[in-house]
Design an enzyme around this catalytic site. Sequence first.
Site, PDB file in Angstrom:
ATOM      1  N   LYS A  69       0.850  -1.194   0.000  1.00 19.95           N
ATOM      2  CA  LYS A  69       0.000   0.000   0.000  1.00 19.95           C
ATOM      3  C   LYS A  69       0.884   1.242   0.000  1.00 19.95           C
ATOM      4  O   LYS A  69       1.900   1.284   0.714  1.00 19.95           O
ATOM      5  CB  LYS A  69      -0.883  -0.050   1.252  1.00 19.95           C
ATOM      6  CG  LYS A  69      -1.961   0.997   1.342  1.00 19.95           C
ATOM      7  CD  LYS A  69      -2.767   0.778   2.624  1.00 19.95           C
ATOM      8  CE  LYS A  69      -3.898   1.768   2.772  1.00 19.95           C
ATOM      9  NZ  LYS A  69      -4.663   1.556   4.028  1.00 19.95           N
ATOM     10  N   SER A 144      -9.615   1.568   2.941  1.00 19.32           N
ATOM     11  CA  SER A 144      -8.699   2.310   2.099  1.00 19.32           C
ATOM     12  C   SER A 144      -7.666   1.435   1.381  1.00 19.32           C
ATOM     13  O   SER A 144      -7.136   1.844   0.359  1.00 19.32           O
ATOM     14  CB  SER A 144      -7.962   3.359   2.935  1.00 19.32           C
ATOM     15  OG  SER A 144      -7.160   2.740   3.927  1.00 19.32           O
ATOM     16  N   SER A 168      -9.993  -0.750   7.111  1.00 20.09           N
ATOM     17  CA  SER A 168      -9.282  -0.540   5.847  1.00 20.09           C
ATOM     18  C   SER A 168      -8.550  -1.753   5.285  1.00 20.09           C
ATOM     19  O   SER A 168      -8.093  -1.718   4.144  1.00 20.09           O
ATOM     20  CB  SER A 168      -8.292   0.621   5.982  1.00 20.09           C
ATOM     21  OG  SER A 168      -8.963   1.838   5.790  1.00 20.09           O
TER      22      SER A 168
END
Lengths: 459, 107
Positions: A69, A144, A168
């Site tokens: 990420k 996310s 997330s």
Amino acid sequence: MTLNQLTLQEALAGLKAGSLDISDLYRDLNDAIEKQKSYNIYLQLNPQAEAEAKQLQDRQLKGLPIAVKDNFCSKKLATTAASKVLENFIPQYESTVTERLQKAGGVIIGKSNLDAWAHGSSTETSDFGPSLNPRNPDYLPGGSSGGSAAAVAADLCLAAIGSETAGSIRQPAAWCGTVGLKPSYGRVSRFGVVAMASSTDSPGVLSKTVEDACLVLNTIAGPDARDATCNQEPAPDFTKFLDQDIRGLKIGLIYHDVQGVEEANEKLAQELAILSQLGAKIEKAQALDPHNAIGVYTVVQRAEVSSNLARYDGIRYGQDRSYFGDEAKRRIMLGTYTLSKGYADQYYNLAQKVRTQYLNDFTQLFKKYDVLVSPTSPGFAKKIGASANSAMFGELEDMLLEASSVSGLPGINVPYYRDPQTNLFFGANFVAPMWREDLVIKVADAFEKNSKWNTWRNR
Amino acid sequence: MPIVSKKIVSKDQVKHIAQLANIPISESESQQLAKDFAQTLTVVDQLKTADVAELAGTHQVTGFKNITREDIVDESLSFTQEEALANAREQRDGYFLVPQVLNSEDK
């Protein structure tokens, strides 16, 4: 089948046995990445990936490609947190997670898309555009860590690193039909992660199987002197908790009467019969209404965001504050408001008290149950564009996860249903007491291996 | 689930908060932000119904206390001057160039 579709465990076994060539795997992977470009999953690819992989054949992860990420700092690649503020920012130090991952022989294949600053549950707040859900590109991957979940679901990596503040990791895993493991807060170091809400930020793993999640978690978990909130006890070998007997395990089904979750709950109750057949005891449990957790999370998260994002002044690095997107502006300003004189008691201090109420509730529940379970998300993935016009989109989608997140508990998402019309998934969220990743791994692994919903185990 | 805003937040309030947070916003943004704020605060206001008067707040969940380290410089945690300046927008003579805070009339 192409070689990028292997699970991490299968690829490791193949490399060990000599039946798999690392170059062949990278060839298939690069082809797949090229084909899926329009899904906007990677913000940046590592041009050295294959060369690095060849040097790492004697290490634990044998040069296998892991998506990271884009809120983890890595020296070699730009780290943007999907915000224009950090466009072109090249970190001068390595996050603990990426350092350990690479030391263990993992290769960062690319930096995956996310909601800007990890603010959101859709990837639609990314300043570089949303990612599409590989299960059905008309839909959102969630967020996310949406890029990481999509990278796993589309086989554009063998596993992925994500981070969770409240949902997330688990929510995008649910929407993309993958595994998502959020360890206890403090199990994995936050050093070098772009800070969002420091009291709940938890790095973790998105993967094809529970076993793969354990293999990756083994390389990144454990004490770190550079993060004072990190548990100083050595982390266990998480693969020890696979293939365990779950007879007698007490599982409490929570949030079974929450409005708007009817279909997900009905399917979950049916599927959990698998665990009963394996000898676990499942019963309906009454947890504190999750609606207030939305408020707690909203206030605590905004407050911490307003403080953490104060550092972006455009002087030492990045652009100035006019580059923040709408969502970041909203969150910074709301946090500033709830911490300001006259409002701190009314909002921030009140939220922290309600947080205590949730912690106490979990303490009570865990006197009776080993593990708690509920749907991860109230429903299936939402359509592209769904997050527009709702300042509270993420909070509502993560409603069933927020209480456990603000309490720091470990949780894991595993798929438990696929809609044949849309090809979208429901995911179950198993939660255990602080530091008891063993329990969620044990039950999720048993469920995965005995149900038909894991794409990779049932191809 | 659509949220019906019960709160009213004024544009002026929003502008004041923007100033505190050092976020530049336009006139039209302040209008939209006032609406978004009202929507969010409506959800948050539900907390006021919780029975928590007797409870203390939770600020951290691990229970760890007084985590310290020896007061020894760790070179691996330090930047060289070059590294520190590597991402700076403007620099001069090895320093960050920052916006002027005091103008000459303030002397």
